[in-house]
Design a protein around this motif. Structure first.
Motif, short mmCIF file in Angstrom:
data_model
loop_
_atom_site.label_atom_id
_atom_site.label_comp_id
_atom_site.label_asym_id
_atom_site.label_seq_id
_atom_site.Cartn_x
_atom_site.Cartn_y
_atom_site.Cartn_z
N HIS A 225 1.26 -1.42 0.02
CA HIS A 225 -0.41 0.21 0.24
C HIS A 225 0.90 1.31 -0.02
CE1 HIS A 225 -2.92 2.99 1.08
NE2 HIS A 225 -2.28 3.07 1.79
N HIS B 51 -9.96 6.67 4.98
CA HIS B 51 -8.82 5.87 4.27
C HIS B 51 -8.81 6.32 2.37
CE1 HIS B 51 -5.45 2.63 3.31
NE2 HIS B 51 -5.23 3.70 3.50
N HIS C 160 -6.75 8.48 -0.62
CA HIS C 160 -5.91 7.85 -1.58
C HIS C 160 -7.02 8.15 -2.96
CE1 HIS C 160 -2.74 7.41 0.67
NE2 HIS C 160 -3.60 6.63 1.39
N HIS D 17 -3.10 11.43 6.74
CA HIS D 17 -2.99 10.31 6.17
C HIS D 17 -1.72 11.14 5.25
CE1 HIS D 17 -2.49 6.37 5.92
NE2 HIS D 17 -2.81 6.19 4.79
N HIS E 157 2.00 8.89 4.35
CA HIS E 157 2.66 8.40 3.05
C HIS E 157 3.48 9.36 3.41
CE1 HIS E 157 0.20 5.07 2.01
NE2 HIS E 157 -1.50 5.18 2.54
#
Ligand SMILES: [Zn+2]
Ligand SMILES: [Zn+2]
Length: 206
Positions: free
Chosen positions: A105, A159, A163, A179, A183
């Motif tokens: 991921h 989540h 993304h 988040h 990343h």
């Protein structure tokens, strides 16, 4: 297959990883996000219905247990992300496990079909949690677990939007940024996804 620690992985902005050469196994590692989210919401509502009608717990207690379940989920999410998904891959077996559950991921953060556990695993997790909570707290499980499971559905939702979409212009923006920092900036910070609460508590706020 080559495995790398997430801190060494450079995120790719497109593409997907093939985890299995067998097309059926490969398909089983993927899911449309709506499937596990709907599964968890239906499961949660069903449990609550049972709590009100069969377990006959008082409404105030159902409310308290539900909120406790929600809070415990945010803690579980933090701990699993920090210590299981980002475990130190100091043996080949650990590295392989780490890559399959989370490293992939981090390498392909925009692969939308791998933003949740596949449905079969999701169902097994839900049933496992039911068995565990029934064993640990008896009837209270029917009010506690729906809170926990709703937290999980909320996590999947946050989540996914992080993304799949540009930063939203609403309350979710804070979580989107949080988040994204995990990343794209510091992979050893910002482990909370559905809330930054435990990052404050444990000192991993970016
Ligand atoms: Zn991560
Ligand atoms: Zn992510």
């Amino acid at each position: 297959m080559e495995q790398t620690h997430p801190s060494a992985i450079r995120p790719k902005h497109s593409g997907q990883k093939v985890l299995f050469q067998n097309p059926i196994l490969e398909k089983l590692t993927r899911t449309h996000i709506a499937i596990p989210i709907s599964m968890y919401i239906i499961f949660s509502i069903g449990l609550l219905y049972y709590a009100f009608t069969q377990a006959a717990l008082p409404a105030y207690l159902i409310g308290i247990l539900f909120l406790t379940g929600l809070l415990v989920f945010t803690l579980a999410e933090y701990l699993v992300h920090r210590y299981v998904f980002h475990l130190r891959p100091d043996t080949p077996a650990k590295a392989k496990f780490q890559y399959a559950v989370h490293g992939v991921h981090h390498e392909y953060p925009k692969d939308k079909s791998r933003l949740a556990m596949p449905p079969i695993l999701s169902a097994l997790i839900a049933l496992g949690l039911l068995a565990l909570t029934q064993w640990a707290m008896g009837e209270y499980a029917y009010a506690f677990l729906p809170g926990f499971v709703m937290g999980y559905a909320g996590y999947l939702f946050v989540h996914y939007i992080t993304h799949a979409y540009a930063p939203p212009k609403n309350v979710f923006k804070v979580l989107w940024v949080h988040h994204s920092i995990h990343h794209y900036k510091s992979q050893d910070k910002a482990f909370g996804v559905s809330s930054p609460l435990w990052d404050y508590v444990f000192g991993t706020m970016p």
